[in-house]
Write a protein that holds these residues in place. Structure first.
Motif, PDB file in Angstrom:
ATOM      1  N   HIS A   1      17.057  72.538 -75.748  1.00 31.42           N
ATOM      2  CA  HIS A   1      16.040  72.735 -75.091  1.00 31.42           C
ATOM      3  C   HIS A   1      16.167  72.022 -73.837  1.00 31.42           C
ATOM      4  CE1 HIS A   1      11.992  74.380 -74.269  1.00 31.42           C
ATOM      5  NE2 HIS A   1      11.595  73.214 -73.760  1.00 31.42           N
ATOM      6  N   VAL A   2      15.878  73.050 -72.665  1.00 27.74           N
ATOM      7  CA  VAL A   2      15.548  72.418 -71.317  1.00 27.74           C
ATOM      8  C   VAL A   2      14.330  72.877 -70.845  1.00 27.74           C
ATOM      9  CG1 VAL A   2      16.500  74.353 -70.186  1.00 27.74           C
ATOM     10  CG2 VAL A   2      16.613  72.443 -68.995  1.00 27.74           C
ATOM     11  N   SER A   3      13.665  71.875 -70.297  1.00 30.80           N
ATOM     12  CA  SER A   3      12.222  72.186 -69.908  1.00 30.80           C
ATOM     13  C   SER A   3      12.195  71.467 -68.265  1.00 30.80           C
ATOM     14  CB  SER A   3      11.142  71.396 -70.496  1.00 30.80           C
ATOM     15  OG  SER A   3      11.267  70.554 -71.183  1.00 30.80           O
ATOM     16  N   ASP A   4      11.701  72.026 -67.429  1.00 33.51           N
ATOM     17  CA  ASP A   4      11.578  71.619 -66.096  1.00 33.51           C
ATOM     18  C   ASP A   4      10.134  70.866 -65.930  1.00 33.51           C
ATOM     19  OD1 ASP A   4       9.368  73.698 -65.709  1.00 33.51           O
ATOM     20  OD2 ASP A   4      10.346  74.854 -64.336  1.00 33.51           O
ATOM     21  N   SER A   5      10.002  70.540 -64.581  1.00 32.00           N
ATOM     22  CA  SER A   5       8.877  69.652 -64.339  1.00 32.00           C
ATOM     23  C   SER A   5       7.413  70.386 -64.421  1.00 32.00           C
ATOM     24  CB  SER A   5       8.910  69.129 -62.902  1.00 32.00           C
ATOM     25  OG  SER A   5       8.812  70.400 -61.773  1.00 32.00           O
TER      26      SER A   5
ATOM     27  N   PRO B   1      12.505  67.652 -61.687  1.00 29.93           N
ATOM     28  CA  PRO B   1      13.585  67.254 -62.629  1.00 29.93           C
ATOM     29  C   PRO B   1      13.584  68.148 -63.865  1.00 29.93           C
ATOM     30  CG  PRO B   1      12.083  65.644 -62.720  1.00 29.93           C
ATOM     31  CD  PRO B   1      11.322  66.708 -61.759  1.00 29.93           C
ATOM     32  N   LEU B   2      14.584  68.219 -64.575  1.00 34.80           N
ATOM     33  CA  LEU B   2      14.912  68.860 -65.683  1.00 34.80           C
ATOM     34  C   LEU B   2      15.160  68.000 -66.820  1.00 34.80           C
ATOM     35  CD1 LEU B   2      17.412  71.887 -64.868  1.00 34.80           C
ATOM     36  CD2 LEU B   2      14.889  71.971 -65.125  1.00 34.80           C
ATOM     37  N   SER B   3      14.829  68.234 -68.078  1.00 32.07           N
ATOM     38  CA  SER B   3      14.979  67.384 -69.120  1.00 32.07           C
ATOM     39  C   SER B   3      15.586  68.179 -70.173  1.00 32.07           C
ATOM     40  CB  SER B   3      13.726  66.595 -69.566  1.00 32.07           C
ATOM     41  OG  SER B   3      12.531  67.474 -70.131  1.00 32.07           O
ATOM     42  N   TYR B   4      16.227  67.436 -70.874  1.00 36.78           N
ATOM     43  CA  TYR B   4      17.181  68.299 -72.073  1.00 36.78           C
ATOM     44  C   TYR B   4      16.729  67.486 -73.698  1.00 36.78           C
ATOM     45  CZ  TYR B   4      19.728  69.907 -68.328  1.00 36.78           C
ATOM     46  OH  TYR B   4      20.165  70.427 -67.106  1.00 36.78           O
ATOM     47  N   THR B   5      16.360  68.267 -74.557  1.00 40.50           N
ATOM     48  CA  THR B   5      16.199  67.441 -75.916  1.00 40.50           C
ATOM     49  C   THR B   5      16.817  68.534 -76.908  1.00 40.50           C
ATOM     50  OG1 THR B   5      13.933  68.674 -75.856  1.00 40.50           O
ATOM     51  CG2 THR B   5      13.964  66.566 -75.162  1.00 40.50           C
TER      52      THR B   5
ATOM     53  N   ALA C   1      12.030  80.653 -64.542  1.00 41.11           N
ATOM     54  CA  ALA C   1      11.996  79.571 -65.606  1.00 41.11           C
ATOM     55  C   ALA C   1      13.548  79.361 -65.467  1.00 41.11           C
ATOM     56  CB  ALA C   1      11.482  80.338 -66.877  1.00 41.11           C
ATOM     57  N   PRO C   2      13.879  77.961 -66.048  1.00 44.04           N
ATOM     58  CA  PRO C   2      15.320  77.505 -66.189  1.00 44.04           C
ATOM     59  C   PRO C   2      15.832  78.460 -67.199  1.00 44.04           C
ATOM     60  CG  PRO C   2      13.613  76.072 -67.012  1.00 44.04           C
ATOM     61  CD  PRO C   2      12.899  76.972 -66.576  1.00 44.04           C
ATOM     62  N   GLU C   3      17.070  78.945 -67.085  1.00 48.08           N
ATOM     63  CA  GLU C   3      17.929  79.610 -68.079  1.00 48.08           C
ATOM     64  C   GLU C   3      19.210  78.664 -68.089  1.00 48.08           C
ATOM     65  OE1 GLU C   3      18.498  83.602 -67.241  1.00 48.08           O
ATOM     66  OE2 GLU C   3      16.554  83.922 -66.258  1.00 48.08           O
ATOM     67  N   ILE C   4      19.469  78.153 -69.383  1.00 42.93           N
ATOM     68  CA  ILE C   4      20.765  77.640 -69.838  1.00 42.93           C
ATOM     69  C   ILE C   4      21.529  78.474 -70.404  1.00 42.93           C
ATOM     70  CG2 ILE C   4      19.692  77.201 -72.143  1.00 42.93           C
ATOM     71  CD1 ILE C   4      20.315  74.102 -71.732  1.00 42.93           C
ATOM     72  N   THR C   5      22.810  78.025 -70.046  1.00 44.97           N
ATOM     73  CA  THR C   5      24.062  78.639 -70.344  1.00 44.97           C
ATOM     74  C   THR C   5      24.892  77.689 -70.569  1.00 44.97           C
ATOM     75  OG1 THR C   5      23.690  80.558 -68.845  1.00 44.97           O
ATOM     76  CG2 THR C   5      25.780  80.327 -69.661  1.00 44.97           C
ATOM     77  N   ILE C   6      25.742  77.871 -72.016  1.00 47.81           N
ATOM     78  CA  ILE C   6      26.811  77.037 -72.223  1.00 47.81           C
ATOM     79  C   ILE C   6      28.240  77.561 -71.579  1.00 47.81           C
ATOM     80  CG2 ILE C   6      28.570  76.527 -74.129  1.00 47.81           C
ATOM     81  CD1 ILE C   6      25.928  76.709 -76.096  1.00 47.81           C
ATOM     82  N   THR C   7      28.629  76.457 -70.753  1.00 47.27           N
ATOM     83  CA  THR C   7      29.861  76.895 -70.163  1.00 47.27           C
ATOM     84  C   THR C   7      31.100  76.308 -70.764  1.00 47.27           C
ATOM     85  OG1 THR C   7      29.805  74.811 -68.600  1.00 47.27           O
ATOM     86  CG2 THR C   7      28.667  76.711 -67.905  1.00 47.27           C
ATOM     87  N   GLN C   8      31.047  75.495 -71.662  1.00 45.03           N
ATOM     88  CA  GLN C   8      32.304  74.860 -72.135  1.00 45.03           C
ATOM     89  C   GLN C   8      31.863  74.335 -73.551  1.00 45.03           C
ATOM     90  OE1 GLN C   8      34.596  72.142 -70.403  1.00 45.03           O
ATOM     91  NE2 GLN C   8      36.410  72.426 -71.485  1.00 45.03           N
ATOM     92  N   LEU C   9      32.601  74.605 -74.647  1.00 50.25           N
ATOM     93  CA  LEU C   9      32.286  73.844 -76.112  1.00 50.25           C
ATOM     94  C   LEU C   9      33.424  73.450 -76.448  1.00 50.25           C
ATOM     95  CD1 LEU C   9      29.933  73.757 -78.169  1.00 50.25           C
ATOM     96  CD2 LEU C   9      30.853  75.462 -79.116  1.00 50.25           C
ATOM     97  N   MET C  10      33.444  72.121 -76.875  1.00 52.90           N
ATOM     98  CA  MET C  10      34.889  71.550 -77.549  1.00 52.90           C
ATOM     99  C   MET C  10      34.462  70.975 -78.780  1.00 52.90           C
ATOM    100  SD  MET C  10      36.514  69.588 -74.090  1.00 52.90           S
ATOM    101  CE  MET C  10      37.685  68.732 -75.162  1.00 52.90           C
TER     102      MET C  10
END
Length: 181
Positions: free
Chosen positions: A97-101, A72-76, A42-51
């Motif tokens: 939230h990220v979801s894959d195909s 493809p991935l989609s972000y909401t 499953a997709p795992e999302i990580t924050i790499t930078q926050l400004m």
């Protein structure tokens, strides 16, 4: 294709492979159903930078990386389901939230803060008999980096304080390294 264990004919399958299910159909004839299963991460999302946002502007940013999932991935943003943007963010709390195909997903929460400095008057002395001998001192907190101070014309500036102010009301402009005033 699945990102989690798959149930087929009342049995749980948690590994990729080809599975056979021999059975008899409603007419008593032998049949074999075939399942070709591919278990993906499953997709795992990580924050790499926050400004954070600055100067009461909508200029916050977030950068993310996603491991796993099928393109493809989609972000909401949840719960409203609005399409996600990653820059020009207003201060606030976000649930990305990220979801894959195939519908597998992951969530990450983050906050965009509004970084602005605050100025407080600490001390004043009044002018005497109309002479320009008043003084003022301020304290500054928050903001970014070093500050510049713009006291009224004619005042002798010492950064967070000024001398030789004439009688009357005065203001000082405090500007941080990002140009926030």
């Amino acid at each position: 294709v699945s990102c989690e264990p798959f149930i087929w004919h009342n049995q749980v399958y948690d590994q990729s492979g080809v599975y056979l299910y021999p059975h008899q159909n409603e007419y008593g004839c032998d049949e074999t159903d075939t399942l070709k299963l591919r278990i993906t991460a499953a997709p795992e999302i990580t924050i790499t930078q926050l400004m954070n946002a600055t100067c009461n502007e909508n200029n916050g940013e977030v950068k993310v990386e996603v491991d796993g999932g099928l393109e493809p991935l989609s972000y909401t943003y949840q719960p409203q389901g609005a399409p996600a943007v990653f820059d020009n963010l207003a201060p606030g709390s976000y649930d990305l939230h990220v979801s894959d195909s195939i519908g597998c997903g992951d969530d990450v929460q983050f906050d965009i803060e509004n970084i602005i400095h605050h100025v407080q008057l600490v001390e004043t002395t009044q002018s005497h008999c109309g002479r320009p001998d008043a003084s003022a001192m301020i304290a500054v907190s928050g903001g970014y980096g070093e500050f510049t101070y713009e006291w009224p014309a004619g005042a002798e500036s010492h950064g967070m304080s000024a001398d030789h102010l004439p009688a009357g009301q005065h203001s000082v402009a405090v500007i941080d390294r990002n140009g926030c005033q």
